[in-house]
Design a protein around this motif. Structure first.
Motif, PDB file in Angstrom:
ATOM      1  N   LEU A  76       5.392  78.114  13.174  1.00 43.62           N
ATOM      2  CA  LEU A  76       6.760  78.619  13.029  1.00 43.62           C
ATOM      3  C   LEU A  76       6.770  80.051  12.514  1.00 43.62           C
ATOM      4  N   ALA A  77       5.866  80.345  11.571  1.00 44.53           N
ATOM      5  CA  ALA A  77       5.796  81.709  11.031  1.00 44.53           C
ATOM      6  C   ALA A  77       5.407  82.710  12.109  1.00 44.53           C
ATOM      7  N   THR A  78       4.445  82.362  12.950  1.00 40.55           N
ATOM      8  CA  THR A  78       4.026  83.284  14.004  1.00 40.55           C
ATOM      9  C   THR A  78       5.110  83.437  15.070  1.00 40.55           C
ATOM     10  N   MET A  79       5.946  82.403  15.247  1.00 40.64           N
ATOM     11  CA  MET A  79       7.115  82.577  16.113  1.00 40.64           C
ATOM     12  C   MET A  79       8.035  83.656  15.536  1.00 40.64           C
ATOM     13  N   GLY A  80       8.226  83.603  14.224  1.00 40.87           N
ATOM     14  CA  GLY A  80       9.042  84.629  13.573  1.00 40.87           C
ATOM     15  C   GLY A  80       8.437  86.009  13.723  1.00 40.87           C
ATOM     16  N   TYR A  81       7.107  86.099  13.590  1.00 41.49           N
ATOM     17  CA  TYR A  81       6.441  87.381  13.811  1.00 41.49           C
ATOM     18  C   TYR A  81       6.704  87.884  15.234  1.00 41.49           C
ATOM     19  N   GLY A  82       6.658  86.957  16.201  1.00 44.62           N
ATOM     20  CA  GLY A  82       6.888  87.337  17.589  1.00 44.62           C
ATOM     21  C   GLY A  82       8.275  87.910  17.801  1.00 44.62           C
ATOM     22  N   VAL A  83       9.283  87.292  17.166  1.00 42.80           N
ATOM     23  CA  VAL A  83      10.649  87.818  17.250  1.00 42.80           C
ATOM     24  C   VAL A  83      10.724  89.196  16.594  1.00 42.80           C
ATOM     25  N   SER A  84      10.129  89.317  15.413  1.00 42.76           N
ATOM     26  CA  SER A  84      10.205  90.576  14.666  1.00 42.76           C
ATOM     27  C   SER A  84       9.558  91.725  15.423  1.00 42.76           C
ATOM     28  N   VAL A  85       8.386  91.502  15.989  1.00 42.80           N
ATOM     29  CA  VAL A  85       7.695  92.560  16.735  1.00 42.80           C
ATOM     30  C   VAL A  85       8.565  93.055  17.891  1.00 42.80           C
ATOM     31  N   ASN A  86       9.188  92.134  18.600  1.00 48.27           N
ATOM     32  CA  ASN A  86      10.026  92.531  19.731  1.00 48.27           C
ATOM     33  C   ASN A  86      11.299  93.239  19.284  1.00 48.27           C
ATOM     34  N   VAL A  87      11.873  92.808  18.180  1.00 50.11           N
ATOM     35  CA  VAL A  87      13.065  93.479  17.656  1.00 50.11           C
ATOM     36  C   VAL A  87      12.726  94.914  17.258  1.00 50.11           C
ATOM     37  N   ILE A  88      11.602  95.088  16.579  1.00 48.75           N
ATOM     38  CA  ILE A  88      11.199  96.440  16.177  1.00 48.75           C
ATOM     39  C   ILE A  88      10.932  97.311  17.401  1.00 48.75           C
ATOM     40  N   LYS A  89      10.283  96.731  18.395  1.00 47.24           N
ATOM     41  CA  LYS A  89       9.941  97.504  19.594  1.00 47.24           C
ATOM     42  C   LYS A  89      11.174  97.921  20.381  1.00 47.24           C
ATOM     43  N   HIS A  90      12.149  97.023  20.508  1.00 46.27           N
ATOM     44  CA  HIS A  90      13.283  97.287  21.404  1.00 46.27           C
ATOM     45  C   HIS A  90      14.513  97.844  20.683  1.00 46.27           C
ATOM     46  N   HIS A  91      14.656  97.599  19.403  1.00 49.07           N
ATOM     47  CA  HIS A  91      15.874  98.015  18.707  1.00 49.07           C
ATOM     48  C   HIS A  91      15.640  98.981  17.552  1.00 49.07           C
ATOM     49  N   LEU A  92      14.399  99.144  17.116  1.00 49.42           N
ATOM     50  CA  LEU A  92      14.136 100.009  15.969  1.00 49.42           C
ATOM     51  C   LEU A  92      13.147 101.121  16.308  1.00 49.42           C
ATOM     52  N   HIS A  93      13.001 101.409  17.607  1.00 55.66           N
ATOM     53  CA  HIS A  93      12.089 102.463  18.025  1.00 55.66           C
ATOM     54  C   HIS A  93      12.619 103.809  17.554  1.00 55.66           C
ATOM     55  N   GLY A  94      11.700 104.711  17.268  1.00 52.42           N
ATOM     56  CA  GLY A  94      12.085 106.039  16.809  1.00 52.42           C
ATOM     57  C   GLY A  94      12.215 106.166  15.300  1.00 52.42           C
ATOM     58  N   ILE A  95      12.195 105.056  14.605  1.00 53.94           N
ATOM     59  CA  ILE A  95      12.247 105.082  13.141  1.00 53.94           C
ATOM     60  C   ILE A  95      10.820 105.004  12.623  1.00 53.94           C
ATOM     61  N   PRO A  96      10.414 105.868  11.702  1.00 52.75           N
ATOM     62  CA  PRO A  96       9.049 105.799  11.173  1.00 52.75           C
ATOM     63  C   PRO A  96       8.723 104.411  10.630  1.00 52.75           C
ATOM     64  N   SER A  97       7.488 103.989  10.830  1.00 52.56           N
ATOM     65  CA  SER A  97       7.117 102.633  10.437  1.00 52.56           C
ATOM     66  C   SER A  97       7.276 102.412   8.936  1.00 52.56           C
ATOM     67  N   VAL A  98       7.015 103.448   8.129  1.00 51.92           N
ATOM     68  CA  VAL A  98       7.207 103.313   6.685  1.00 51.92           C
ATOM     69  C   VAL A  98       8.674 103.044   6.378  1.00 51.92           C
ATOM     70  N   ALA A  99       9.566 103.710   7.098  1.00 51.95           N
ATOM     71  CA  ALA A  99      10.994 103.512   6.882  1.00 51.95           C
ATOM     72  C   ALA A  99      11.423 102.115   7.303  1.00 51.95           C
ATOM     73  N   VAL A 100      10.937 101.651   8.459  1.00 47.68           N
ATOM     74  CA  VAL A 100      11.280 100.312   8.925  1.00 47.68           C
ATOM     75  C   VAL A 100      10.864  99.265   7.896  1.00 47.68           C
ATOM     76  N   THR A 101       9.619  99.340   7.449  1.00 46.84           N
ATOM     77  CA  THR A 101       9.120  98.354   6.494  1.00 46.84           C
ATOM     78  C   THR A 101       9.857  98.445   5.166  1.00 46.84           C
ATOM     79  N   GLY A 102      10.062  99.665   4.673  1.00 45.85           N
ATOM     80  CA  GLY A 102      10.755  99.833   3.405  1.00 45.85           C
ATOM     81  C   GLY A 102      12.187  99.333   3.446  1.00 45.85           C
TER      82      GLY A 102
END
Length: 319
Positions: free
Chosen positions: A185-211
């Motif tokens: 279940l946790a890795t399913m959540g990781y799968g959703v998160s990776v795709n959300v970051i790729k498709h909806h949070l592109h262009g934002i520095p990774s430090v900013a996204v994580t913070g």
């Protein structure tokens, strides 16, 4: 009778041959980063195990998120005014399904599952990243990728039904094996998160996204930790509590903050495919730490790990 002169025959100039681009050569520094990252992430599972000696799974998960959020708070405050408000919902979604919930699920799984096997099952992240991408974001599914997904699920079944916990489980591991479902279940959540970051949070520095995603989930996690658990009481009264807290703080610091920065640097200095190859090394590191800590593994564990890693290799290389 005059004859019109024959038209001049012009020959197009020959275009110089274009030399193929030189093959990409992975620098030595990228190999060093890869090994360091695999060591950090492969150590995460044994650190969770050590933290669970004193703290409950809920306390461990809340502590991990809270410490990471406090650590990256300066980066979050620096960038919060630079990100469009319309993207905040995606940061919250990524934070909840990709950080907050998995922190609790992994901790709860490791109350009965060997840390090395938890590290192996974590490789399913690549499988569910593809599944979620195909189901929700239109990513192409080829025959080879479907084969990779199928093999990943087969490897999971081998580990859970035949491999067991590798620790104090019954001989065939039935009593503890199903705790692997929490990691699935946790890795399913990781799968959703990776795709959300790729498709909806592109262009934002990774430090900013994580913070920022930690900023949104860190407050509730910290409030729950201090008001809804025995965390402070255990720190004050239970022998070894500060040592266990140190393991969790190290987990939050290294696996969330440091590893994220290093991974971003690795992608910039090599290729995405090379960077993703840490997926193969993390389970080996996790199993190694488990063996050093006295965990027992059998041939079924190794078979399940091999099947999962082959599935990840197929997914990464399939076109």
């Amino acid at each position: 009778m005059s004859t019109a002169p024959a038209p001049a025959v012009t020959t197009a100039p020959r275009q110089p041959a274009v030399a193929p681009p030189p093959p990409h050569r992975t620098p030595t520094s990228a190999w060093v980063l890869l090994i360091v990252l695999a060591t950090i992430w492969g150590t995460s599972f044994i650190l969770m195990k050590k933290g669970l000696v004193v703290f409950s799974a809920l306390e461990l998960g809340a502590t991990r998120v809270s410490v990471a959020a406090l650590l990256l708070l300066p980066f979050a405050l620096k960038h919060i005014g630079k990100v469009e408000r319309s993207r905040f919902k995606w940061l919250v979604l990524s934070g909840v399904v990709g950080t907050l919930v998995p922190a609790f699920l992994f901790a709860y799984a490791e109350t009965r599952l060997a840390s090395g096997l938890a590290g192996v099952l974590n490789a399913l992240t690549a499988v569910f990243t593809l599944v979620v991408g195909a189901a929700l974001f239109g990513q192409k599914l080829t025959g080879l990728r479907v084969l990779g997904i199928g093999l990943g699920l087969v490897g999971t079944v081998v580990l859970m039904l035949l491999g067991g916990s590798g620790g104090d489980a019954t001989p065939s591991g039935e009593s503890n094996a199903w705790y692997g479902l929490y990691i699935v279940l946790a890795t399913m959540g990781y799968g959703v998160s990776v795709n959300v970051i790729k498709h909806h949070l592109h262009g934002i520095p990774s430090v900013a996204v994580t913070g920022l995603l930690l900023l949104f989930i860190g407050g509730p996690a910290l409030a729950y930790l201090l008001l809804g658990t025995q965390f402070l009481h255990k720190l004050a009264t239970v022998p070894g509590a500060w040592t266990a807290f140190g393991y969790i703080a190290l987990l939050a610091t290294m696996s969330t903050a440091v590893a994220m920065v290093l991974f971003n640097k690795l992608i910039q200095s090599s290729t995405a495919l090379f960077a993703s190859s840490n997926t193969y090394l993390v389970p080996i590191m996790a199993l190694g730490w488990g063996l050093l800590d006295g965990e027992q593994f059998n041939l079924w564990h190794l078979l399940g790990m091999a099947i999962i890693l082959v599935s990840v290799a197929i997914i990464h290389r399939a076109k």
